[in-house]
Design a protein around this motif. Structure first.
Motif, short mmCIF file in Angstrom:
data_model
loop_
_atom_site.label_atom_id
_atom_site.label_comp_id
_atom_site.label_asym_id
_atom_site.label_seq_id
_atom_site.Cartn_x
_atom_site.Cartn_y
_atom_site.Cartn_z
N ASP A 37 0.81 -1.23 0.00
CA ASP A 37 0.00 0.00 0.00
C ASP A 37 0.84 1.27 0.00
O ASP A 37 0.48 2.27 -0.62
N VAL A 38 1.97 1.23 0.73
CA VAL A 38 2.75 2.46 0.93
C VAL A 38 4.05 2.48 0.15
O VAL A 38 4.82 3.42 0.25
N ALA A 39 4.31 1.42 -0.64
CA ALA A 39 5.58 1.33 -1.35
C ALA A 39 5.78 2.48 -2.32
O ALA A 39 6.90 2.92 -2.56
N ASP A 40 4.67 2.99 -2.89
CA ASP A 40 4.78 4.09 -3.85
C ASP A 40 4.43 5.45 -3.25
O ASP A 40 4.54 6.47 -3.93
N SER A 41 4.01 5.47 -2.00
CA SER A 41 3.58 6.74 -1.40
C SER A 41 4.55 7.20 -0.31
O SER A 41 5.44 8.01 -0.56
N MET A 42 4.40 6.67 0.91
CA MET A 42 5.24 7.18 2.00
C MET A 42 6.63 6.55 2.06
O MET A 42 7.55 7.15 2.62
N LEU A 43 6.81 5.38 1.47
CA LEU A 43 8.13 4.73 1.54
C LEU A 43 9.25 5.54 0.89
O LEU A 43 10.33 5.69 1.47
N PRO A 44 9.05 6.10 -0.34
CA PRO A 44 10.14 6.89 -0.93
C PRO A 44 10.59 8.07 -0.05
O PRO A 44 11.79 8.32 0.08
N ASN A 45 9.63 8.78 0.55
CA ASN A 45 9.99 9.91 1.42
C ASN A 45 10.75 9.43 2.66
O ASN A 45 11.69 10.09 3.11
N GLN A 63 14.28 8.52 1.64
CA GLN A 63 15.03 9.75 1.39
C GLN A 63 15.51 10.36 2.70
O GLN A 63 16.64 10.84 2.80
N ARG A 64 14.64 10.32 3.69
CA ARG A 64 15.01 10.87 5.01
C ARG A 64 16.14 10.05 5.64
O ARG A 64 17.09 10.60 6.20
N PHE A 65 16.03 8.72 5.53
CA PHE A 65 17.09 7.86 6.03
C PHE A 65 18.42 8.21 5.38
O PHE A 65 19.46 8.33 6.04
N SER A 66 18.40 8.38 4.06
CA SER A 66 19.63 8.63 3.30
C SER A 66 20.27 9.96 3.68
O SER A 66 21.50 10.06 3.77
#
Length: 283
Positions: free
Chosen positions: A103-111, A114-117
Motif C-alpha cells: 500500500d505504501v511502497a509508492d507513497s510514503m516509503l520513498p519519502n 530519502q530521510r534515512f539517506s
C-alpha cells in the motif's frame, strides 16, 4: 524542583533496563555488575527526586514519572550520539532491514527512504515489500529490523508516520445497484481491511457478496480496475481510473488508518540508532 543536569550514562542504563526488561540483562548490555546498575538507578532517582520503578509481584514496573523520563531519555541519547558522531566525523554504517506493505511502497516509503539517506548516507537499506501481517511476524522472528504497519502492536516501539482515510474504492465506470448485494473485492485472511469492510457492512445492515479474493494488493487493484466490485482500502490505493463510493451512495463511513513504523524487539545496532534518531526529531 530545581533544574539538574541529567547524566547521559545513567539515562543509557535506564533505557537498557526498560528495553531488556531486567536489571541483570541491562547490566550485561552496559558492561557493569548488577549492583552497579542498581546504584546508578538510585543516583538517577536522587537526581530527579522521583521514584522510577515500583514493585509488582517479583517484577519492577515503571512509575508514571519513569514513563515520562523514558521518552525524554531516548530522545536525549539519540541526540547525544548523533552529535558525537557528527563531531568525530564518524557515521552510522551497516544494514537495516525494513518491511513495508505494498500500500505504501509508492507513497510514503520513498519519502522515508530519502530521510534515512539524508540522515545517514552510509547506511545500507534492505527493503522487504509484502503484506503487513506477514511483515510483522517476520520482525518478531528477527528477520527484519523495522516494519511499517497499519495494525496495532503495543509491544513494540513505534513512530506514527501518517493517518489516512479509508474509503470504498471502485472502477470509475462501476455502477453500484443499492437494490442488490454489494460486490466485494477483498484480500484473503489475515487482512485488516477485509475485517473492517465486513464489520461495517454488517453494522449498517448492507447485504454483500464476495466476488473476488486476492492474496496481494496488485490482484485487488486488477479486480477493481476490471469492474468486478468494490474494495475497502486507504486512499493510497487511489488512481485516476478509480473513484470513491461514500455515504451518499449508501455505504458506511470507514475509520481512518494509521501507519506506524515499528522497531523490532532485537534490532541490530544500526536499526536501533536510526530509530532513536527518527524518534528524537519527531518525524
Amino acid at each position: 524542583m530545581s533544574l539538574v543536569n541529567l547524566d547521559i550514562e545513567l539515562l543509557r542504563t535506564f533505557v537498557a533496563i526498560v528495553e531488556r526488561e531486567s536489571f541483570a540483562a541491562a547490566a550485561d548490555a552496559v558492561h557493569r555488575t548488577q549492583s552497579a546498575v542498581t546504584q546508578q538507578m538510585q543516583r538517577l532517582e536522587t537526581q530527579i527526586d522521583k521514584p522510577l520503578f515500583r514493585k509488582q509481584g517479583r517484577e519492577k514496573r515503571l512509575t508514571e514519572d519513569g514513563l515520562k523520563l523514558l521518552e525524554y531519555s531516548r530522545r536525549l541519547l539519540a541526540l547525544n550520539d548523533e552529535a558525537c558522531s557528527a563531531i568525530s566525523g564518524s557515521t552510522l554504517t551497516g544494514e537495516v532491514r525494513l518491511g513495508a506493505p505494498v500500500d505504501v511502497a509508492d507513497s510514503m516509503l520513498p519519502n522515508l527512504l530519502q530521510r534515512f539517506s539524508k540522515m545517514f548516507p552510509s547506511l545500507r537499506m534492505t527493503i522487504d515489500v509484502g503484506r503487513s501481517p506477514f511483515l510483522m511476524e517476520a520482525m518478531k522472528r528477527g528477520e527484519i529490523d523495522m516494519a511499517i504497519s497499519p495494525r496495532e502492536h503495543p509491544e513494540f516501539r513505534r513512530i506514527t508516520l501518517r493517518t489516512s482515510p479509508a474509503v470504498w474504492i471502485c472502477a470509475a465506470d462501476y455502477r453500484y445497484d443499492r437494490t442488490e448485494p454489494l460486490d466485494l473485492i477483498i484480500a484473503d485472511e489475515p487482512s485488516l481491511f477485509r475485517r473492517t469492510a465486513l464489520d461495517h457492512l454488517e453494522r449498517a445492515g448492507i447485504a454483500w457478496r464476495i466476488t473476488y479474493v486476492a492474496p496481494t494488493l496488485p490482484g485487488i487493484r486488477a479486480a477493481v480496475r476490471a469492474g468486478l466490485g468494490v474494495t475497502a482500502r486507504s486512499v493510497e490505493m487511489m488512481s485516476p481510473d478509480f473513484r470513491v463510493l461514500g455515504e451518499l451512495d449508501g455505504l458506511p463511513r470507514l475509520p481512518d488508518v494509521t501507519y506506524n513504523l515499528y522497531l523490532g524487539a532485537a534490532p541490530n545496532l544500526a536499526a536501533r540508532r536510526l530509530f532513536d534518531s527518527l524518534e528524537a526529531v519527531r518525524m
